[in-house]
Design an enzyme around this catalytic site. Sequence first.
Site, PDB file in Angstrom:
ATOM      1  N   HIS A 232      27.388  42.909  49.139  1.00  0.00           N
ATOM      2  CA  HIS A 232      28.513  42.197  48.532  1.00  0.00           C
ATOM      3  C   HIS A 232      29.708  42.336  49.460  1.00  0.00           C
ATOM      4  O   HIS A 232      29.919  43.384  50.073  1.00  0.00           O
ATOM      5  CB  HIS A 232      28.841  42.796  47.164  1.00  0.00           C
ATOM      6  CG  HIS A 232      30.220  42.456  46.672  1.00  0.00           C
ATOM      7  ND1 HIS A 232      31.276  43.358  46.734  1.00  0.00           N
ATOM      8  CD2 HIS A 232      30.724  41.316  46.133  1.00  0.00           C
ATOM      9  CE1 HIS A 232      32.359  42.779  46.236  1.00  0.00           C
ATOM     10  NE2 HIS A 232      32.059  41.547  45.872  1.00  0.00           N
TER      11      HIS A 232
ATOM     12  N   ARG B 169      40.414  38.433  50.395  1.00  0.00           N
ATOM     13  CA  ARG B 169      41.302  37.549  49.640  1.00  0.00           C
ATOM     14  C   ARG B 169      42.771  37.860  49.930  1.00  0.00           C
ATOM     15  O   ARG B 169      43.113  38.946  50.405  1.00  0.00           O
ATOM     16  CB  ARG B 169      41.039  37.706  48.138  1.00  0.00           C
ATOM     17  CG  ARG B 169      41.261  39.137  47.651  1.00  0.00           C
ATOM     18  CD  ARG B 169      40.709  39.383  46.254  1.00  0.00           C
ATOM     19  NE  ARG B 169      40.929  40.766  45.834  1.00  0.00           N
ATOM     20  CZ  ARG B 169      40.130  41.779  46.136  1.00  0.00           C
ATOM     21  NH1 ARG B 169      39.048  41.570  46.869  1.00  0.00           N
ATOM     22  NH2 ARG B 169      40.398  43.003  45.713  1.00  0.00           N
TER      23      ARG B 169
ATOM     24  N   GLY C 292      39.181  30.101  35.604  1.00  0.00           N
ATOM     25  CA  GLY C 292      38.486  29.724  36.833  1.00  0.00           C
ATOM     26  C   GLY C 292      37.203  28.969  36.561  1.00  0.00           C
ATOM     27  O   GLY C 292      36.812  28.743  35.414  1.00  0.00           O
ATOM     28  N   ARG C 293      36.535  28.595  37.635  1.00  0.00           N
ATOM     29  CA  ARG C 293      35.302  27.807  37.536  1.00  0.00           C
ATOM     30  C   ARG C 293      34.138  28.744  37.218  1.00  0.00           C
ATOM     31  O   ARG C 293      33.660  29.484  38.076  1.00  0.00           O
ATOM     32  CB  ARG C 293      35.054  27.067  38.848  1.00  0.00           C
ATOM     33  CG  ARG C 293      33.895  26.093  38.811  1.00  0.00           C
ATOM     34  CD  ARG C 293      33.871  25.274  40.092  1.00  0.00           C
ATOM     35  NE  ARG C 293      32.869  24.229  40.051  1.00  0.00           N
ATOM     36  CZ  ARG C 293      31.640  24.336  40.588  1.00  0.00           C
ATOM     37  NH1 ARG C 293      31.280  25.474  41.180  1.00  0.00           N
ATOM     38  NH2 ARG C 293      30.794  23.327  40.536  1.00  0.00           N
TER      39      ARG C 293
END
Length: 308
Positions: free
Chosen positions: A114, A118, A267-268
């Site tokens: 992972h 950001r 969010g999506r």
Amino acid sequence: MQEKISKFEDFLTQLQQNITTALEQHETNAAKFISDKWQKPDTPDQKLKGYGNSMIIEGGEIFEKGVVAFSRVHGSELPPSATAKRQELAGKSFIATGLSLVIHPRNPFVPTSHANFRIFIAGADTDNPIWWFGGGFDLTPYYPFEEDAIHWHQTAKNICDKHDKTYYPKFKKWCDEYFYLKHRNEYRGVGGLFFDDLNDKSFDECFNFVTDCANSYLDAYIPIVAQRKNIEYSQKHKDFQLYRRGRYVEFNLVFDRGTIFGLQSGGRTESILSSMPPMATWKYNWQPELGSEEEKVYQYIKPRDWIK
């Protein structure tokens, strides 16, 4: 500030291509990363606006499922998950741009990896925007090899030491503490790096560290994939991998800040939950046999100093 955000966006979209291309080179069937570009409608009822590109691979012989997802979103008010420890940011508008990836290999001897990189800018529309970077990468083995964990951590330390020798011990410890399932009293894997609220240096210095860190992900992971992907495994090995994947699901849904932020901010959902493994199992009160390969994993995934 908009120019700096766009520069980071350009870096992340190129990184996305680099990572998906490198991973595809190890795939042995026709599976490829499929690009799913999306855009949130710019309407008053949308809490979160923006766009992204989720690249997904499924059904590979090497990679059972993987996602490398880019997004750039903005909203009028930070959600509670982003202001819990920084009350001064409550109510501020924000921009968030990032790349998040999770790779679930088919072979139980290849660890799940992972990574996330950001930038957040709160109050970007004001004269005094507040910016910070976050990210890192971590490794979750099912049947671990000590040399893999050493290589993973040595790669992390090398990139940290290039910028600040205090970073590796600090961000390694943070990673160990973050990827911990409190309700199970278990750690998710062997860790790596985790950092948030990074703005202790100039923007350019922080930018350079985060981009170097992001570029080192492939250096850390690809040699492990190449070394382990052809190891023969049994159904017992696969069953244990699926059982341990259940822990991955639990962490992502209960503790992961990115998942919680994404869901709280509107969010999506399809992209947010794309990191889930394709298959996972839960067994009631299951315990590994004493002295088995499976029992050794639980001793292995406790925090330790991997670099002697």
